[in-house]
Write an enzyme that holds these catalytic residues in place. Structure first.
Site, mmCIF file in Angstrom:
data_model
loop_
_atom_site.group_PDB
_atom_site.id
_atom_site.type_symbol
_atom_site.label_atom_id
_atom_site.label_comp_id
_atom_site.label_asym_id
_atom_site.label_seq_id
_atom_site.Cartn_x
_atom_site.Cartn_y
_atom_site.Cartn_z
ATOM 1 N N ARG A 64 -13.999 -34.386 -1.404
ATOM 2 C CA ARG A 64 -15.125 -35.173 -0.890
ATOM 3 C C ARG A 64 -16.043 -35.598 -2.029
ATOM 4 N NH1 ARG A 64 -16.742 -35.072 4.509
ATOM 5 N NH2 ARG A 64 -14.914 -34.769 5.849
ATOM 6 N N ALA A 98 -25.531 -28.644 -23.756
ATOM 7 C CA ALA A 98 -24.793 -27.779 -22.833
ATOM 8 C C ALA A 98 -23.993 -28.640 -21.845
ATOM 9 C CB ALA A 98 -25.773 -26.830 -22.135
ATOM 10 N N ASN A 122 -31.907 -25.036 -19.279
ATOM 11 C CA ASN A 122 -30.928 -26.018 -19.748
ATOM 12 C C ASN A 122 -30.820 -27.214 -18.810
ATOM 13 O OD1 ASN A 122 -30.116 -24.951 -22.173
ATOM 14 N ND2 ASN A 122 -28.257 -24.001 -21.386
ATOM 15 N N GLU A 123 -30.416 -26.944 -17.579
ATOM 16 C CA GLU A 123 -30.201 -28.051 -16.651
ATOM 17 C C GLU A 123 -30.182 -27.597 -15.201
ATOM 18 O OE1 GLU A 123 -26.886 -25.856 -16.883
ATOM 19 O OE2 GLU A 123 -27.092 -27.156 -18.639
ATOM 20 N N ALA A 152 -24.796 -31.141 -19.929
ATOM 21 C CA ALA A 152 -25.025 -32.582 -20.052
ATOM 22 C C ALA A 152 -24.186 -33.188 -21.167
ATOM 23 C CB ALA A 152 -26.507 -32.862 -20.290
ATOM 24 N N PHE A 153 -24.019 -32.458 -22.252
ATOM 25 C CA PHE A 153 -23.200 -32.929 -23.372
ATOM 26 C C PHE A 153 -21.736 -33.055 -22.940
ATOM 27 C CE2 PHE A 153 -20.526 -32.003 -27.080
ATOM 28 C CZ PHE A 153 -20.967 -32.970 -27.976
ATOM 29 N N SER A 154 -21.251 -32.062 -22.212
ATOM 30 C CA SER A 154 -19.865 -32.092 -21.730
ATOM 31 C C SER A 154 -19.634 -33.235 -20.759
ATOM 32 C CB SER A 154 -19.511 -30.761 -21.047
ATOM 33 O OG SER A 154 -19.634 -29.677 -21.946
ATOM 34 N N ASP A 181 -25.239 -17.671 -25.300
ATOM 35 C CA ASP A 181 -26.253 -18.445 -24.602
ATOM 36 C C ASP A 181 -26.431 -17.995 -23.155
ATOM 37 O OD1 ASP A 181 -26.871 -19.935 -26.815
ATOM 38 O OD2 ASP A 181 -25.696 -21.689 -26.235
ATOM 39 N N GLY A 182 -25.340 -17.559 -22.500
ATOM 40 C CA GLY A 182 -25.457 -17.084 -21.128
ATOM 41 C C GLY A 182 -26.353 -15.864 -21.022
#
Length: 305
Positions: A158, A189, A147-148, A191-193, A73-74
């Site tokens: 922080r 991707a 993807n995101e 977001a799922f993790s 995918d990368g």
């Protein structure tokens, strides 16, 4: 030759070299030209094949029918950077692990070439995001994501304090490690993790997933695909952040910066060889158990991916 295919890949993978040679020679036998970046073609060992030409920029790839991508995918995300502006569909041959964006398997090169020669593919348009970073009302960085887009803290000690704005109205303030804004394509991707839902590619939506947020109202959100998302960093924590697009393009931002994310009018086009539903892709890619299913037809498996 009137037909051209772009070849983009991951030459450092040994298996990619063998596949590239098979692909180029099979396409040559069907009178299809292969083009691509010179350094990659040379690394693949196909630069001097008789039907190979060099295309080192987007403009020189214009007019190609497909971009065949060898990798995970990368690699497909990198290929999207090269062809999104000219609208060439991407056809991924998976050499990675999960390979959600890929369409073919490494063992199916000859069958894949046959479908390319026969033009036996369909095209899906996948939503992308436009991302802008502003400081004191001045836009200082722009990018896009398939993807995101994520806003993440730079320093481990922080926490970021974020004000979330949806369609020009404030929604909530979060103390968090960051936030992920994903397309349906990216729902499997980052977001799922981070705990977000899986969204079928045909759903028009924009996902927001907080990362380790300290707030009662800090659940993943599913927004209308035309929603405009604004994120403001509060100065009082003094925390600096970084904006990432697809984990490939980044920009460091200070406290008081603002990030705007909205749907882009320019999608990424993915070529599909299979008519299998997304459900079967999920089962195959995540190796989900479907034992006990008593529906009609064969149970999905790797061949349906």
């Amino acid at each position: 030759m009137s037909r051209r295919i772009v070849l983009i890949g991951h030459p450092r993978r040994a298996e990619a070299l063998d596949i590239a040679i098979k692909l180029v020679r099979d396409l040559a036998a069907a009178d299809v030209e292969v083009t691509g970046p010179a350094d990659e073609l040379e690394a693949f060992g196909v630069l001097h094949e008789p039907n190979v030409s060099i295309a080192d920029c987007r403009e020189s790839m214009d007019g190609a029918e497909l971009a065949v991508v060898l990798g995970g995918d990368g690699t497909i995300l990198r290929a999207a950077e090269l062809v999104r502006d000219i609208g060439v569909p991407l056809l991924g041959i998976n050499l990675g692990h999960v390979g959600f964006l890929a369409e073919a398997d490494r063992d199916d090169v000859h069958a894949t070439v046959k479908k390319i020669v026969e033009r036996s593919w369909s095209v899906e348009e996948r939503m992308t995001l436009e991302v802008e970073v502003s400081i004191d009302g001045r836009v200082v960085w722009k990018s896009w994501a398939l993807n995101e887009a994520s806003v993440e803290k730079r320093a481990r000690e922080r926490m970021l304090e974020l004000v979330l704005e949806i369609d020009d109205r404030p929604l909530s303030t979060w103390g968090a490690d960051g936030i992920v804004m994903a397309t349906p394509t990216g729902s499997t991707a980052y977001a799922f993790s981070a705990g977000g839902p899986v969204v079928w590619p045909g759903v028009d939506a924009l996902l927001l997933v907080p990362i380790s947020a300290h707030a009662l109202f800090a659940r993943p959100l599913v927004l209308d695909h035309n929603s405009h998302v604004g994120i403001e960093l509060l100065e009082r924590t003094g925390a600096h952040a970084v904006v990432w697009c697809d984990g490939r393009r980044s920009f460091d931002i200070p406290p008081s910066a603002r990030i705007d994310v909205r749907r882009s009018g320019r999608p990424v086009r993915l070529a599909r060889l299979s008519t299998a539903p997304f459900t079967d892709r999920l089962v195959a890619k995540f190796d989900l158990s479907v034992s006990g299913w008593r529906g009609m037809g064969p149970a999905p498996g790797p061949s349906e991916a």
